[in-house]
Scaffold this motif. Structure first.
Motif, PDB file in Angstrom:
ATOM      1  N   ARG A  92       0.829  -1.208   0.000  1.00  0.00           N
ATOM      2  CA  ARG A  92       0.000   0.000   0.000  1.00  0.00           C
ATOM      3  C   ARG A  92       0.860   1.253   0.000  1.00  0.00           C
ATOM      4  O   ARG A  92       0.568   2.228  -0.689  1.00  0.00           O
ATOM      5  N   LYS A  93       1.954   1.216   0.782  1.00  0.00           N
ATOM      6  CA  LYS A  93       2.848   2.369   0.840  1.00  0.00           C
ATOM      7  C   LYS A  93       3.502   2.617  -0.512  1.00  0.00           C
ATOM      8  O   LYS A  93       3.568   3.753  -0.990  1.00  0.00           O
ATOM      9  N   GLU A  94       3.973   1.526  -1.144  1.00  0.00           N
ATOM     10  CA  GLU A  94       4.608   1.659  -2.457  1.00  0.00           C
ATOM     11  C   GLU A  94       3.615   2.157  -3.490  1.00  0.00           C
ATOM     12  O   GLU A  94       3.945   3.014  -4.322  1.00  0.00           O
ATOM     13  N   LEU A  95       2.380   1.610  -3.438  1.00  0.00           N
ATOM     14  CA  LEU A  95       1.361   2.045  -4.381  1.00  0.00           C
ATOM     15  C   LEU A  95       0.991   3.501  -4.157  1.00  0.00           C
ATOM     16  O   LEU A  95       0.834   4.275  -5.107  1.00  0.00           O
ATOM     17  N   SER A  96       0.874   3.882  -2.873  1.00  0.00           N
ATOM     18  CA  SER A  96       0.529   5.272  -2.561  1.00  0.00           C
ATOM     19  C   SER A  96       1.605   6.223  -3.061  1.00  0.00           C
ATOM     20  O   SER A  96       1.310   7.275  -3.635  1.00  0.00           O
ATOM     21  N   GLU A  97       2.870   5.848  -2.856  1.00  0.00           N
ATOM     22  CA  GLU A  97       3.975   6.688  -3.326  1.00  0.00           C
ATOM     23  C   GLU A  97       3.985   6.780  -4.845  1.00  0.00           C
ATOM     24  O   GLU A  97       4.236   7.848  -5.415  1.00  0.00           O
ATOM     25  N   LYS A  98       3.715   5.653  -5.501  1.00  0.00           N
ATOM     26  CA  LYS A  98       3.676   5.645  -6.965  1.00  0.00           C
ATOM     27  C   LYS A  98       2.557   6.536  -7.485  1.00  0.00           C
ATOM     28  O   LYS A  98       2.758   7.340  -8.405  1.00  0.00           O
ATOM     29  N   LEU A  99       1.368   6.395  -6.876  1.00  0.00           N
ATOM     30  CA  LEU A  99       0.233   7.218  -7.301  1.00  0.00           C
ATOM     31  C   LEU A  99       0.501   8.694  -7.042  1.00  0.00           C
ATOM     32  O   LEU A  99       0.119   9.553  -7.840  1.00  0.00           O
ATOM     33  N   GLN A 100       1.171   8.985  -5.912  1.00  0.00           N
ATOM     34  CA  GLN A 100       1.490  10.374  -5.596  1.00  0.00           C
ATOM     35  C   GLN A 100       2.443  10.952  -6.633  1.00  0.00           C
ATOM     36  O   GLN A 100       2.274  12.088  -7.091  1.00  0.00           O
ATOM     37  N   ARG A 101       3.468  10.151  -7.007  1.00  0.00           N
ATOM     38  CA  ARG A 101       4.413  10.626  -8.032  1.00  0.00           C
ATOM     39  C   ARG A 101       3.711  10.859  -9.357  1.00  0.00           C
ATOM     40  O   ARG A 101       3.932  11.871 -10.028  1.00  0.00           O
ATOM     41  N   GLU A 102       2.855   9.898  -9.727  1.00  0.00           N
ATOM     42  CA  GLU A 102       2.139  10.036 -10.996  1.00  0.00           C
ATOM     43  C   GLU A 102       1.215  11.250 -10.967  1.00  0.00           C
ATOM     44  O   GLU A 102       1.081  11.960 -11.972  1.00  0.00           O
ATOM     45  N   HIS A 103       0.581  11.477  -9.816  1.00  0.00           N
ATOM     46  CA  HIS A 103      -0.311  12.632  -9.685  1.00  0.00           C
ATOM     47  C   HIS A 103       0.476  13.936  -9.808  1.00  0.00           C
ATOM     48  O   HIS A 103       0.052  14.873 -10.500  1.00  0.00           O
ATOM     49  N   GLU A 104       1.626  13.994  -9.144  1.00  0.00           N
ATOM     50  CA  GLU A 104       2.450  15.197  -9.217  1.00  0.00           C
ATOM     51  C   GLU A 104       2.971  15.424 -10.631  1.00  0.00           C
ATOM     52  O   GLU A 104       3.027  16.564 -11.109  1.00  0.00           O
ATOM     53  N   GLU A 105       3.365  14.333 -11.305  1.00  0.00           N
ATOM     54  CA  GLU A 105       3.822  14.453 -12.699  1.00  0.00           C
ATOM     55  C   GLU A 105       2.693  14.931 -13.604  1.00  0.00           C
ATOM     56  O   GLU A 105       2.902  15.760 -14.497  1.00  0.00           O
ATOM     57  N   TYR A 106       1.492  14.417 -13.350  1.00  0.00           N
ATOM     58  CA  TYR A 106       0.339  14.851 -14.145  1.00  0.00           C
ATOM     59  C   TYR A 106       0.058  16.329 -13.929  1.00  0.00           C
ATOM     60  O   TYR A 106      -0.174  17.081 -14.886  1.00  0.00           O
TER      61      TYR A 106
END
Length: 229
Positions: A92-106
Motif C-alpha cells: 500500500r505504501k509503495e502504491l501510494s507513493e507511486k500514485l502520488q508521483r504520478e499525480h504530481e507528474e500529471y
C-alpha cells in the motif's frame, strides 16, 4: 374402519437418530458396554432420555472439536495475517507513493500545458493588436467586424480577456504590474479606441464592439483602483 394411529414426530426423529447415527456414536465416544447405552430399568432412563443424552453428548463433542479446530486455525491465521499485514502495508505504501508521483507528474504536465496555452494566447493577442491598431483611423482601411477586433479571448468573459492581457506579469511586483496595466488601459480606453478604430467599424457590429471595449476599460480601471487602495 380403524383410525390410523397418531404419530409422534419427536419420537420418530429420535428413533431415526438412533438408527442412523449409532455407528457414529460408537466411533465418536469409543466402545461402551451395552449397559452404558441401553436402559436397564425403565425407571432409571427411558428411550427418550437416553436419546436426549446421546444427542447432547454428540453435539457437545462436536462443538468442542469445532472450538479446538477454530482456535488452532485462528492462531495460524493471526500469524499469517501479521505477515500479510506487513506485506500489504508495504504494498500500500509503495502504491501510494507511486500514485502520488504520478499525480504530481500529471499536475506538472498540466501546469506546463496551461502555461504554454496562456503564453500562446498572449503572443497572438499582442501580434493582433499591433496588426490591427497600426492601421490608423482612416475610413479607407479595411472594415472591422466584431471578430476582427483583437480581443484577448474572443469567446471569453471580460475577466478572461483581462487575464490574457496581463499574463506573464507578477502581480506582486506592483511597479511592473502597474506599468502593464497602464499600457492596457491606454489601448482599450473608449475614447482612444474610437479615435483609432471607430471609422473602420462595421455598422452592424459597432455598438457591440464599443460596449465590449467599455467593459474591458472598466475592469482595467477597477484593477488600477485596487492598487491604490
Amino acid at each position: 374402519m380403524s383410525r390410523p394411529s397418531e404419530t409422534n414426530p419427536e419420537k420418530e426423529w429420535l428413533e431415526k437418530l438412533f438408527g442412523e447415527c449409532e455407528d457414529e456414536f460408537y466411533e465418536t465416544f469409543g466402545v461402551y458396554d451395552d449397559d452404558d447405552f441401553l436402559p436397564v430399568d425403565d425407571d432409571e432412563e427411558d428411550f427418550g432420555d437416553w436419546a436426549d443424552r446421546i444427542r447432547k453428548e454428540y453435539f457437545d463433542k462436536k462443538h468442542a472439536e469445532a472450538q479446538r479446530l477454530a482456535a488452532a486455525s485462528s492462531g495460524w491465521k493471526k500469524k499469517k495475517s501479521k505477515q500479510e499485514r506487513e506485506q500489504e502495508e508495504k504494498s500500500r505504501k509503495e502504491l501510494s507513493e507511486k500514485l502520488q508521483r504520478e499525480h504530481e507528474e500529471y499536475l506538472a504536465r498540466a501546469a506546463r500545458k496551461e502555461e504554454e496555452t496562456r503564453q500562446g494566447k498572449k503572443r497572438r493577442y499582442d501580434e493582433r493588436c499591433a496588426a490591427t491598431f497600426s492601421g490608423g483611423s482612416s475610413a479607407d482601411s479595411a472594415k472591422l467586424s466584431y471578430s476582427d477586433i483583437p480581443w484577448p479571448a474572443p469567446r471569453g468573459t471580460v475577466q478572461e480577456m483581462v487575464d490574457v492581457m496581463l499574463h506573464g506579469v507578477d502581480r506582486k511586483d506592483v511597479p511592473a504590474f502597474r506599468k502593464m496595466l497602464r499600457k492596457q488601459q491606454a489601448l482599450w480606453h473608449p475614447d482612444k479606441f474610437a479615435q483609432r478604430c471607430e471609422a473602420r467599424l462595421e455598422e452592424k457590429d459597432k455598438q457591440r464592439i464599443l460596449d465590449t471595449v467599455t467593459a474591458l476599460s472598466q475592469e482595467l480601471n477597477r484593477l488600477a483602483q485596487s492598487l491604490r487602495a
